[in-house]
Design a protein around this motif. Structure first.
Motif, short mmCIF file in Angstrom:
data_model
loop_
_atom_site.label_atom_id
_atom_site.label_comp_id
_atom_site.label_asym_id
_atom_site.label_seq_id
_atom_site.Cartn_x
_atom_site.Cartn_y
_atom_site.Cartn_z
N THR A 69 0.87 -1.20 0.01
CA THR A 69 0.00 0.17 0.05
C THR A 69 1.00 1.17 -0.07
O THR A 69 0.65 2.23 -0.83
CB THR A 69 -1.03 -0.04 1.41
OG1 THR A 69 -1.75 -1.12 1.27
CG2 THR A 69 -1.60 1.41 1.08
N LEU B 257 0.90 4.21 -3.01
CA LEU B 257 0.50 5.61 -3.00
C LEU B 257 1.73 6.25 -3.17
O LEU B 257 1.49 7.36 -3.79
CB LEU B 257 0.14 5.71 -1.43
CG LEU B 257 -0.96 5.19 -0.76
CD1 LEU B 257 -1.27 5.42 0.71
CD2 LEU B 257 -2.13 5.94 -1.57
N TYR C 68 -4.86 6.29 4.54
CA TYR C 68 -4.39 6.70 3.11
C TYR C 68 -4.11 8.04 3.06
O TYR C 68 -2.95 8.46 2.60
CB TYR C 68 -5.24 6.17 1.88
CG TYR C 68 -5.22 4.49 1.74
CD1 TYR C 68 -5.07 4.04 0.40
CD2 TYR C 68 -5.76 3.73 2.75
CE1 TYR C 68 -5.12 2.63 0.13
CE2 TYR C 68 -5.54 2.30 2.22
CZ TYR C 68 -5.35 1.77 1.25
OH TYR C 68 -5.35 0.51 0.93
N GLU D 97 -8.42 -3.10 3.05
CA GLU D 97 -7.22 -2.60 2.34
C GLU D 97 -6.69 -3.26 1.26
O GLU D 97 -6.23 -2.51 0.21
CB GLU D 97 -6.03 -2.47 3.49
CG GLU D 97 -4.62 -1.85 3.17
CD GLU D 97 -3.80 -2.09 3.97
OE1 GLU D 97 -2.30 -1.80 3.66
OE2 GLU D 97 -3.97 -2.49 5.10
N THR E 223 -6.33 -1.15 -2.28
CA THR E 223 -4.86 -1.11 -2.71
C THR E 223 -4.93 -1.75 -4.39
O THR E 223 -4.21 -1.02 -5.18
CB THR E 223 -3.65 -1.72 -1.81
OG1 THR E 223 -3.65 -0.93 -0.62
CG2 THR E 223 -2.24 -1.69 -2.57
#
Length: 519
Positions: free
Chosen positions: A111, A115, A145, A195, A199
Motif C-alpha cells: 500500500t 501510494l 491513506y 485495504e 490497494t
C-alpha cells in the motif's frame, strides 16, 4: 476518625477535583457538565476542609511541615499542568503505535509503495451512507491513506440518492455501497472496503496496459477455474491465484502449446504449474525459443512428476532431484511439510526476510544448481533453502529419516535464473528471467491463504515480469475482531481512563501521605 482528619482527606480530594476540572473540559471528555460537577464538588470538599480545620490555620504557618505541604501542592499543580501540555502536544502531533498482533492498524508495504507511485492525485468517493455498517471502517481506512499521502490521495463521501448525476456517471447500482476511485478521466469501482481491495484497485487504476499472463495447459496442470476441478478434489484449482492476478492488474489466460510455433507476443509471463504429462519435442522447442528471445517463465513442479522439461531446465542451470525434500527440524509437524525462513539476498524474498516470515511448502521437490553445460549468458541463483537438517527422501512410504545414499544438508527449493538476451534475434526483452519452484501445491486454493507463500509467488511474478513495485508485502487477510463503539462510548472510556482513574490514584496517594503525616 475525628472530623479534623476527615476534613483534611476530603479537602485533598477537593483540591484534586478542582484543579483537574479544566483538564476534563479541554483534554479528556470535553463535557462542560462533567467539568462543572467536578469543580463544584471540589469547592464543596474544600469548604468542608475549611470548616473542620479553621482553628488550625494559625498554627499551620509556624508548623515545620507547612513548607513541605506547600511544596507538595505546587508539585501536584505542576504535574497536572505537565499532563495537560503533554496531551495537547500528543493531540497536535497525533503519534500512533500499532501494538496489535496482526498490525491491523498499519498500512502494508504494498500500500505504501502504491501510494508513493501514484503519478497524480486520486479521489476516492465513498457512496456509503453514515448508517451503513462499513462506513466507520471505510472512513478510518481512507484517513490512513490520506495521512500517508496527502498530496496524492483525497477522499469524500456522497449519497448516491442525492447525487443522481454521479450515480449515473459511474453506473452505480441502487442501494449498493460502492467506492469509486477517480484519477483524471479514468476511474474504477469496487464494493469491498478492505485495504487489500482498495490497494489493488489503485494498482489497476495506475497500470499502463495489462500484463498478460499465460498458463500452459494440456499436460495435466492445475486448472484455473473451479468448474475445471476434479469431482473428488474440488479444492485442486488455482482460482484464488487467478483472482489475485486480476486484482493486481494482470490478465490470466490458458495457453496450449500443441500446434503452436511461438508464445503469443503479448505474453508478459508464462506459467507452468504442476505438469503431469510429458511435453512433446515441438512444445519444448517453443519454450526454448521463447526463453532464448528474452521470455519470462515461472515453473512449478511437484515431487514425482516427469514432464520432459529436464533438458531445457539443465540449460538454465537446474536439475530436479528425485524424491521429496524434507526437514527434520524446520517443519509443521510433518518433515515433508517444510517451513523455511532461509532466504538468499534475492529481491523477490527480501521483504519476507526483512519481516522474518516463514514460507510453508508441502511435499516440495529440491533443486540441484548446475555450473556446467549452461546456455550462453545464464546466471542461476538460489532463493529459498531448507535448513541444514534437510534431506531428500527417496522412499517416503517406508521411513521419514535420512538413509545412506540420500542427499542431505541445506537444500535449494526455489531458484532464480537470468540470461542476457540483448543480442538475440527478434528478442522480446534484453534479459530472460526464469523462476523454478519445487512445489506447485502452494498455488492451490486451500494453500493460498498462507500469506508468506502468497507473497513469494506474487513477488516471483513481479520480479520475472520486471515490475519492481510488485515485489513487496501485500495487505494480509485480517480477521475481523473489532468492537463497535459510538462517540458517547468513547467519551466515557476516555473520561474513565484518562481522568477518573488517574485522579483516584492521586487521591489515594494523598490519603496515604496524610495518614502517615498525622501518626
Amino acid at each position: 476518625m475525628n472530623a479534623t482528619l476527615l476534613g483534611r482527606y476530603l479537602g485533598a480530594f477537593g483540591l484534586l477535583l478542582l484543579l483537574s476540572s479544566p483538564f476534563t473540559l479541554f483534554v479528556t471528555s470535553g463535557n462542560p457538565i462533567a467539568a462543572g460537577v467536578k469543580a463544584a464538588v471540589g469547592l464543596a470538599l474544600l469548604g468542608v476542609y475549611l470548616a473542620t480545620n479553621l482553628k488550625h490555620f494559625g498554627k499551620l504557618a509556624s508548623h515545620r511541615s507547612s513548607l513541605f505541604f506547600l511544596r507538595s501542592g505546587l508539585t501536584v499543580v505542576a504535574t497536572l499542568l505537565a499532563l495537560v501540555a503533554l496531551n495537547y502536544v500528543a493531540f497536535q502531533k497525533s503519534p500512533r503505535w500499532d501494538l496489535t498482533k496482526g498490525r491491523i492498524h498499519t498500512l502494508a508495504p504494498q500500500t505504501l509503495a502504491t501510494l508513493e507511485a501514484l503519478p497524480e492525485k486520486v479521489l476516492a468517493i465513498g457512496f456509503v451512507p453514515p448508517t451503513h455498517e462499513s462506513y466507520g471502517l471505510l472512513d478510518t481506512l481512507f484517513q490512513r491513506y490520506r495521512a500517508q499521502a496527502p498530496e496524492r490521495f483525497e477522499y469524500t463521501f456522497k449519497d448516491a440518492r442525492r447525487s443522481p448525476d454521479l450515480a449515473a456517471k459511474y453506473q452505480l447500482k441502487e442501494g449498493q455501497a460502492s467506492v469509486v476511485l477517480v484519477r483524471g478521466e479514468a476511474h474504477t469501482t469496487l464494493q469491498a472496503v478492505s485495504e487489500q481491495d482498495l490497494t489493488n484497485a489503485l494498482i489497476k487504476l495506475n497500470a499502463v496496459g495489462t500484463q498478460r499472463v499465460y498458463f500452459v495447459t494440456g499436460h495435466g496442470e492445475w486448472p484455473l477455474a473451479k468448474d475445471e476441478a476434479a469431482p473428488n478434489d474440488p479444492g485442486a484449482t488455482m482460482s484464488e491465484l487467478r483472482r489475485q492476478l486480476l486484482q493486481e492488474g494482470y490478465g490470466a489466460e490458458a495457453m496450449y502449446l500443441a500446434g503452436a510455433t511461438d508464445v503469443p507476443r503479448d505474453a508478459s509471463l508464462v506459467i507452468i504449474a504442476g505438469a503431469r504429462a510429458r511435453f512433446t519435442t515441438p512444445e519444448v522447442e517453443v519454450l526454448s525459443k521463447y526463453l532464448a528471445g528474452g521470455g519470462r517463465l515461472l515453473y512449478f513442479t511437484d515431487a514425482g512428476l516427469e514432464d520432459g522439461l529436464g533438458g531445457l531446465l539443465a540449460e538454465y542451470g537446474i536439475q530436479l532431484d528425485e524424491g521429496i525434500a524434507a526437514d527434520a527440524q524446520f517443519n509443521s509437524g510433518n518433515p515433508y511439510v517444510v517451513l523455511s525462513r532461509f532466504y538468499s539476498n534475492h529481491a523477490m524474498v527480501l521483504p519476507l526476510r526483512q519481516r522474518g516470515l516463514n514460507v510453508e511448502l508441502p511435499t516440495p521437490r529440491s533443486l540441484t544448481l548446475l555450473r556446467e553445460g549452461l546456455a550462453e549468458g545464464v546466471r542461476v541463483e538460489p532463493v529459498v533453502h531448507t535448513s541444514q537438517y534437510g534431506w531428500v527422501e527417496t522412499r517416503p512410504e517406508e521411513n521419514a529419516v535420512p538413509s545412506d545414499g540420500e542427499k542431505t544438508g541445506q537444500l535449494t527449493l526455489v531458484a532464480a535464473i537470468v540470461r542476457d538476451t540483448k543480442n538475440a534475434a527478434n528478442k522480446r526483452f534484453d534479459e530472460a528471467r526464469l523462476v523454478v519452484m519445487g512445489d506447485a501445491e502452494l498455488l492451490l486454493d486451500p494453500n493460498w491463504g498462507h500469506e508468506p507463500n502468497r507473497n513469494l509467488v506474487m513477488n516471483a511474478l513481479g520480479w520475472a515480469s520486471n515490475q519492481v513495485t510488485k515485489v513487496t508485502l501485500r495487505p494480509p487477510d485480517r480477521e475481523v475482531s473489532t468492537l463497535e463503539l459510538d462517540a458517547d462510548d468513547m467519551d466515557h472510556i476516555r473520561f474513565i481512563s484518562t481522568d477518573l482513574l488517574p485522579l483516584t490514584m492521586m487521591g489515594l496517594g494523598l490519603a496515604i501521605w496524610l495518614t502517615r503525616r498525622n501518626k
